[in-house]
Scaffold this active site. Structure first.
Site, PDB file in Angstrom:
ATOM      1  N   ASP A  75       0.824  -1.208   0.000  1.00 55.64           N
ATOM      2  CA  ASP A  75       0.000   0.000   0.000  1.00 55.64           C
ATOM      3  C   ASP A  75       0.860   1.261   0.000  1.00 55.64           C
ATOM      4  O   ASP A  75       1.993   1.272   0.494  1.00 55.64           O
ATOM      5  CB  ASP A  75      -0.873   0.056   1.261  1.00 55.64           C
ATOM      6  N   HIS A 220       3.815  -2.039   3.439  1.00 53.11           N
ATOM      7  CA  HIS A 220       3.944  -0.688   2.889  1.00 53.11           C
ATOM      8  C   HIS A 220       5.405  -0.464   2.513  1.00 53.11           C
ATOM      9  O   HIS A 220       6.264  -0.443   3.398  1.00 53.11           O
ATOM     10  CB  HIS A 220       3.537   0.370   3.918  1.00 53.11           C
TER      11      HIS A 220
END
Length: 263
Positions: A75, A220
């Site tokens: 993400d 991430h």
């Protein structure tokens, strides 16, 4: 939220602070039964589609009805760390699904968006500014979802069909707008909470502890400890017999339906 995305591009500091503050509440709400959120599992999508052979993906054909599949997702990129991440994934022949942010990410690293698509990864949306969609008005939600879609399509030639709501927060209004825009929502079943730590060993340990068949791993690449953890995560899971796939491959021969939530 310009200040948030600006910091995310450099170090992830702003995103880490927000995520740490909201993590316990938002992830619990999003991923528990507290909100009565209905989600669909990858296996149920495959079963509903029947027993036909799984389709070919960017890095090969995998039948997850028989293989022990798991999906690696990232993400809030692309970021200054994404090039190294793509090198690792290419070296290890691992496809991933990237849920990309627009402002100061897609528009800052367009060449990395193209590279993700060219190298067989699934490119999807994480909104334009990381606005919490459940706090936004319908027109704002549409703007948050449409802008990255248009930019990704312009850069890759393919319009995204998947999105991940920031902090996993979603509701019936978000579902309805996603249905209008042809988007399916994808949550996760494994999180390293890499917004809390730069300790790559700890990130690896958390992922390995939670991973199971049909898992969707949330990471991430904007954080300093995450990309260095990826080789160890990949090697350890491969030793356990896992096959890495994109989210669409995980569902194949079924397909995600717009307006539905998958985990």
């Amino acid at each position: 939220m310009p200040s948030l995305t600006s910091k995310m591009t450099k170090t992830g500091t702003g995103f880490r602070a927000l995520a740490t503050f909201a993590a316990a509440a938002s992830l619990t709400l999003a991923l528990s039964g507290c909100t009565k959120l209905e989600t669909t599992s990858p296996s149920s999508v495959r079963n509903a589609a029947g027993t036909q052979q799984a389709r070919a993906g960017g890095l090969g054909t995998v039948d997850c009805a028989h293989a022990k599949c798991i999906a690696l997702t990232f993400d809030a990129g692309p970021s200054e760390n994404s090039s190294r991440l793509l090198d690792i994934l290419k070296e290890k022949h691992v496809p991933a699904t990237f849920f990309l942010l627009g402002k100061r990410h897609i528009d800052t690293y367009p060449e990395l968006v193209r590279r993700m698509a060219d190298e067989g990864h699934e490119v999807a949306s994480h909104t334009w500014t990381h606005k919490i969609l459940t706090d936004a008005k319908p027109d704002e939600i549409r703007e948050e979802l449409e802008r990255p879609n248009k930019e990704i399509e312009r850069l890759t030639g393919k319009r995204p069909t998947l999105m991940r709501p920031p902090q996993g927060r979603t509701d019936d209004t978000v579902h309805g707008i996603c249905r209008e825009l042809g988007l399916s929502e994808v949550l996760w079943s494994v999180t390293a909470k890499d917004y809390q730590t730069d300790d790559s060993d700890l990130i690896t340990e958390r992922v390995l502890h939670q991973s199971s068949r049909d898992g969707i791993i949330l990471l991430h690449d904007i954080y300093d400890g995450t990309v260095p953890a990826v080789p160890g995560i990949v090697d350890a899971l491969k030793k356990r017999g896992y096959v890495f796939v994109t989210v669409p491959q995980l569902l194949a021969p079924g397909k995600a339906e717009p307006g539905k939530v998958y985990r």
